[in-house]
Design an enzyme around this catalytic site. Structure first.
Site, PDB file in Angstrom:
ATOM      1  N   HIS A  73       0.831  -1.218   0.000  1.00 59.27           N
ATOM      2  CA  HIS A  73       0.000   0.000   0.000  1.00 59.27           C
ATOM      3  C   HIS A  73       0.867   1.270   0.000  1.00 59.27           C
ATOM      4  O   HIS A  73       2.048   1.216  -0.353  1.00 59.27           O
ATOM      5  CB  HIS A  73      -0.989  -0.047   1.160  1.00 59.27           C
ATOM      6  CG  HIS A  73      -1.689  -1.361   1.277  1.00 59.27           C
ATOM      7  ND1 HIS A  73      -2.625  -1.790   0.360  1.00 59.27           N
ATOM      8  CD2 HIS A  73      -1.547  -2.384   2.176  1.00 59.27           C
ATOM      9  CE1 HIS A  73      -3.053  -3.002   0.700  1.00 59.27           C
ATOM     10  NE2 HIS A  73      -2.403  -3.387   1.792  1.00 59.27           N
ATOM     11  N   GLU A 110      -1.849  -0.066   8.128  1.00 62.36           N
ATOM     12  CA  GLU A 110      -1.036  -1.113   7.509  1.00 62.36           C
ATOM     13  C   GLU A 110       0.077  -0.519   6.658  1.00 62.36           C
ATOM     14  O   GLU A 110       1.198  -1.043   6.641  1.00 62.36           O
ATOM     15  CB  GLU A 110      -1.929  -2.025   6.659  1.00 62.36           C
ATOM     16  CG  GLU A 110      -1.168  -3.148   5.983  1.00 62.36           C
ATOM     17  CD  GLU A 110      -2.018  -3.950   5.019  1.00 62.36           C
ATOM     18  OE1 GLU A 110      -1.478  -4.899   4.419  1.00 62.36           O
ATOM     19  OE2 GLU A 110      -3.214  -3.633   4.852  1.00 62.36           O
ATOM     20  N   HIS A 165       2.944  -7.149   4.466  1.00 64.46           N
ATOM     21  CA  HIS A 165       1.565  -6.750   4.735  1.00 64.46           C
ATOM     22  C   HIS A 165       1.171  -7.140   6.159  1.00 64.46           C
ATOM     23  O   HIS A 165       1.870  -7.881   6.855  1.00 64.46           O
ATOM     24  CB  HIS A 165       0.599  -7.440   3.759  1.00 64.46           C
ATOM     25  CG  HIS A 165       0.673  -6.925   2.367  1.00 64.46           C
ATOM     26  ND1 HIS A 165      -0.133  -5.912   1.892  1.00 64.46           N
ATOM     27  CD2 HIS A 165       1.461  -7.289   1.329  1.00 64.46           C
ATOM     28  CE1 HIS A 165       0.155  -5.664   0.624  1.00 64.46           C
ATOM     29  NE2 HIS A 165       1.123  -6.492   0.260  1.00 64.46           N
ATOM     30  N   GLU A 242       1.634 -11.932   5.500  1.00 65.27           N
ATOM     31  CA  GLU A 242       0.666 -11.235   6.343  1.00 65.27           C
ATOM     32  C   GLU A 242       1.172 -11.428   7.770  1.00 65.27           C
ATOM     33  O   GLU A 242       1.026 -12.497   8.355  1.00 65.27           O
ATOM     34  CB  GLU A 242      -0.734 -11.823   6.173  1.00 65.27           C
ATOM     35  CG  GLU A 242      -1.305 -11.703   4.765  1.00 65.27           C
ATOM     36  CD  GLU A 242      -1.807 -10.298   4.448  1.00 65.27           C
ATOM     37  OE1 GLU A 242      -1.687  -9.402   5.313  1.00 65.27           O
ATOM     38  OE2 GLU A 242      -2.312 -10.083   3.336  1.00 65.27           O
TER      39      GLU A 242
END
Length: 277
Positions: A73, A110, A165, A242
């Site tokens: 992101h 995040e 992430h 993750e």
């Protein structure tokens, strides 16, 4: 990470949902961003730190290796919906250029988490001689699109790449998982290497952080997918991680701790050493 399967309509919904949370996230110096009170220890007790893997003549196994780190992101994504929601081809379909990501209930985003961990990891890898490139230059911009994130590693002919992430699953879900690629044809040559990379990072992360395997997705902390452009379009070994679930109270406390993020980076560096030895 909120990456959903489906076409433009689903991508648009993901954008709308992500924007409700990501807009309040803030970025700051990597050493202090998201600092909170000391979180509870991760489930289980980490084993003693392993000796670094070494190449011949005492040189680091990472010396001269090319590693690409993709911080998921970006801090400006939520304010630029038309840019990040444009559709790009991912090899077997289309998805949004990028997404906004998720955040903890306390507002730690995040994108800030991934930027902080990525910089910590880059410093550790460079200290051992690796040539490290990040896919974005700061946490204030937009994108880049998932296509460009994959292309950076391809152009550099990276020895390995990872996309950092944190998940935004149900609050009852906790733990971490690795996302490995499935072959869509064009990426077939990198799948076996990615599997080995995924295993090395999973084992090192679990051992170094004590965070348990995900209880809501994957098998033994491994999930395999063919709907992520960052994996579909990569020609070099690459996986996503993750690091925990930001919607889970326990995971969120750990991910929000600067000292624990350093522990995350150290664990991932161990994984790269193992893979590249």
């Amino acid at each position: 990470m909120r990456i959903h399967r489906g076409g433009p309509a689903v991508a648009g919904l993901a954008l709308c949902l992500g924007a409700l949370t990501a807009c309040t996230g803030s970025s700051g110096p990597p050493a202090a961003q998201g600092e909170t009170a000391v979180p509870p220890p991760a489930t289980g007790s980490p084993k003693a730190k392993r000796k670094p893997a070494s190449a011949k003549d005492g040189a680091s196994a990472l010396d001269g290796k090319v590693i690409v780190i993709d911080p998921g992101h970006n801090g400006g994504n939520a304010e630029h919906p038309s840019e990040i929601n444009k559709q790009v081809r991912i090899g077997n379909g289309s998805k949004a250029c990028d997404t906004t990501g998720t955040e903890t209930k306390a507002g730690y985003s995040e994108h800030a988490f991934s930027w902080d961990v990525s910089n910590r990891l880059a410093r550790l890898l460079r200290a051992q001689g690796a040539k490290v490139t990040l896919t974005r230059k700061d946490d204030k911009g937009v994108g880049p699109c998932i296509t460009e994130r994959a292309a950076i590693g391809n152009r550099l002919k990276a020895d390995a790449a990872v996309s950092i992430h944190a998940d935004g699953a149900s609050p009852s879900g906790h733990g971490f998982h690795i996302i490995e690629p499935l072959s869509i044809g064009s990426n077939a040559a990198m799948v076996s290497g990615s599997t080995r990379l995924g295993t090395a990072l999973r084992d090192a992360y679990h051992e170094g952080t004590g965070i348990p395997y995900s209880n809501y997705l994957g098998k033994n902390a491994i999930d395999r997918r063919d709907d992520l452009g960052g994996l579909n379009l990569s020609t070099v070994p690459k996986v996503f991680i993750e690091c925990g679930n930001m919607q889970n109270q326990g995971d969120a406390a750990r991910l929000s701790s600067a000292s624990f993020r350093q522990r995350i980076a150290e664990s991932l560096a161990e994984g790269f050493e193992t893979y590249l030895s």
